[in-house]
Design an enzyme around this catalytic site. Structure first.
Site, PDB file in Angstrom:
ATOM      1  N   LYS A   1      22.460 -22.063  58.265  1.00 43.48           N
ATOM      2  CA  LYS A   1      22.985 -20.716  58.559  1.00 43.48           C
ATOM      3  C   LYS A   1      24.144 -20.361  57.622  1.00 43.48           C
ATOM      4  CE  LYS A   1      24.310 -21.429  62.858  1.00 43.48           C
ATOM      5  NZ  LYS A   1      23.993 -22.809  63.170  1.00 43.48           N
TER       6      LYS A   1
ATOM      7  N   ARG B   1      24.940 -17.543  70.815  1.00 40.04           N
ATOM      8  CA  ARG B   1      24.372 -18.877  71.042  1.00 40.04           C
ATOM      9  C   ARG B   1      23.906 -19.043  72.478  1.00 40.04           C
ATOM     10  NH1 ARG B   1      27.289 -21.612  66.597  1.00 40.04           N
ATOM     11  NH2 ARG B   1      26.473 -23.700  66.392  1.00 40.04           N
TER      12      ARG B   1
ATOM     13  N   ARG C   1      27.063 -33.371  55.338  1.00 38.47           N
ATOM     14  CA  ARG C   1      27.705 -32.092  54.998  1.00 38.47           C
ATOM     15  C   ARG C   1      29.193 -32.220  54.676  1.00 38.47           C
ATOM     16  NH1 ARG C   1      26.684 -27.074  58.845  1.00 38.47           N
ATOM     17  NH2 ARG C   1      27.397 -28.476  60.491  1.00 38.47           N
TER      18      ARG C   1
ATOM     19  N   ARG D   1      33.584 -32.227  58.514  1.00 36.11           N
ATOM     20  CA  ARG D   1      33.894 -31.762  59.867  1.00 36.11           C
ATOM     21  C   ARG D   1      33.788 -32.906  60.852  1.00 36.11           C
ATOM     22  NH1 ARG D   1      30.210 -26.532  60.629  1.00 36.11           N
ATOM     23  NH2 ARG D   1      29.900 -27.621  62.595  1.00 36.11           N
TER      24      ARG D   1
ATOM     25  N   ARG E   1      24.820 -31.155  70.068  1.00 38.07           N
ATOM     26  CA  ARG E   1      24.641 -29.767  69.636  1.00 38.07           C
ATOM     27  C   ARG E   1      23.163 -29.401  69.620  1.00 38.07           C
ATOM     28  NH1 ARG E   1      27.134 -29.030  64.140  1.00 38.07           N
ATOM     29  NH2 ARG E   1      27.074 -31.268  63.942  1.00 38.07           N
TER      30      ARG E   1
HETATM   31  P1  ADP Z   1      26.731 -25.745  63.481  1.00 35.14           P
HETATM   32  O1  ADP Z   1      25.868 -24.623  63.020  1.00 35.14           O
HETATM   33  O2  ADP Z   1      26.535 -26.960  62.650  1.00 35.14           O
HETATM   34  O3  ADP Z   1      26.625 -26.028  64.938  1.00 35.14           O
HETATM   35  P2  ADP Z   1      29.132 -24.081  63.652  1.00 35.14           P
HETATM   36  O4  ADP Z   1      30.306 -24.059  62.748  1.00 35.14           O
HETATM   37  O5  ADP Z   1      28.299 -22.849  63.748  1.00 35.14           O
HETATM   38  O6  ADP Z   1      28.251 -25.326  63.217  1.00 35.14           O
HETATM   39  O7  ADP Z   1      29.631 -24.425  65.138  1.00 35.14           O
HETATM   40  C1  ADP Z   1      30.476 -25.521  65.406  1.00 35.14           C
HETATM   41  C2  ADP Z   1      30.929 -25.533  66.855  1.00 35.14           C
HETATM   42  O8  ADP Z   1      31.694 -24.323  67.121  1.00 35.14           O
HETATM   43  C3  ADP Z   1      29.824 -25.492  67.909  1.00 35.14           C
HETATM   44  O9  ADP Z   1      29.311 -26.787  68.176  1.00 35.14           O
HETATM   45  C4  ADP Z   1      30.623 -24.939  69.127  1.00 35.14           C
HETATM   46  O10 ADP Z   1      31.475 -25.906  69.703  1.00 35.14           O
HETATM   47  C5  ADP Z   1      31.507 -23.884  68.461  1.00 35.14           C
HETATM   48  N1  ADP Z   1      30.847 -22.549  68.418  1.00 35.14           N
HETATM   49  C6  ADP Z   1      30.468 -21.870  67.285  1.00 35.14           C
HETATM   50  N2  ADP Z   1      29.894 -20.703  67.617  1.00 35.14           N
HETATM   51  C7  ADP Z   1      29.895 -20.632  68.970  1.00 35.14           C
HETATM   52  C8  ADP Z   1      29.425 -19.682  69.916  1.00 35.14           C
HETATM   53  N3  ADP Z   1      28.820 -18.548  69.535  1.00 35.14           N
HETATM   54  N4  ADP Z   1      29.606 -19.962  71.234  1.00 35.14           N
HETATM   55  C9  ADP Z   1      30.211 -21.072  71.655  1.00 35.14           C
HETATM   56  N5  ADP Z   1      30.666 -22.034  70.824  1.00 35.14           N
HETATM   57  C10 ADP Z   1      30.525 -21.816  69.488  1.00 35.14           C
END
Ligand code: ADP
Length: 218
Positions: free
Chosen positions: A14, A89, A125, A160, A171
């Site tokens: 993404k 999400r 990553r 990260r 996740r």
């Molecule tokens: P990835 O796509 O690898 O999961 P992100 O940076 O998109 O990485 O997300 C990392 C973390 O940030 C998620 O595991 C969650 O804890 C939090 N997060 C990101 N977006 C949301 C969302 N829309 N709702 C709730 N938690 C979120």
């Protein structure tokens, strides 16, 4: 106005694809993961709690993440549209978005990938804390030119804390149990586009451009 939403399993690409789209269409790339990481960078109780939840691979509350996002979307650079990476999400987030903004996203792009490929992308990553570009030590096409240094802004890359196998598993389960409901919701409304994201990033972006250029919204 182009509002583009990416939905995908963790580490499916993404962030990488959003960066490319952002350059081509000159729209801001807004990642809720980055918004959360940027906002939870002090030693307040709330920041510590947010960091813990993220490191465990769990979701932040729908209200908090939606509030943070809606504040960001009010900024003037979002007037012509935006690219959302990692939101919504959960079904609740999709509904809150509509309630607070009075509209649905124009394009919802689902990046499809098998679990093993996504796990490799997560575990290898490296991210740039400055320009948010993504690299990967396990994939030759995404290796930084100089070890641990961002190709674009020369910042030292970071790993990260949630890019480990345990957090990935968590996740991934959250994606299956919670985020796939969002996929169903948009599919029934007819604005979901499925794209195979297991190939090279060039092949994937070409398919995304086809989708975006095939439909226009005012
Ligand atoms: P990835 O796509 O690898 O999961 P992100 O940076 O998109 O990485 O997300 C990392 C973390 O940030 C998620 O595991 C969650 O804890 C939090 N997060 C990101 N977006 C949301 C969302 N829309 N709702 C709730 N938690 C979120």
């Amino acid at each position: 106005m182009k509002s583009i939403v990416f939905i995908a399993a963790p580490a499916a690409g993404k962030g990488t694809q959003s960066e490319q789209l952002s350059k081509k269409y000159k729209l801001p790339h807004i990642s809720t993961g980055d918004l959360l990481r940027d906002s939870a960078n002090d030693n307040s109780e709330l920041s510590i709690k947010i960091r813990q939840i993220m490191e465990n691979g769990e979701l932040i509350s729908d209200e908090l993440v939606t509030k943070l996002l809606v504040e960001r979307l009010k900024k003037s650079d979002c007037k012509e549209g935006y690219i959302l990476d990692g939101f919504p999400r959960s079904l609740e987030q999709a509904l809150l978005y509509e309630e607070l903004l009075g509209k649905k996203p124009n394009y919802v792009i689902l990046l499809e990938i098998d679990k093993d490929t996504a796990m490799k992308r997560s575990v290898g990553r490296l991210s740039c804390p400055n320009c948010h570009s993504i690299f990967n030590t396990l994939l030759s096409e995404l290796k930084p030119i100089n070890e641990n240094i961002c190709d674009h802004c020369n910042t030292t890359l970071i790993k990260r804390k949630d890019d480990n196998i345990e957090s990935f598993e968590h996740r991934y389960q959250t994606y299956l149990n919670t985020t796939l409901k969002v996929v169903d919701y948009y599919e029934k409304q007819g604005n979901l586009y499925r794209i195979d994201s297991s190939k090279s990033k060039e092949e994937t972006i070409a398919k995304i451009y086809e989708v975006i250029d095939s439909r226009h919204y005012d």
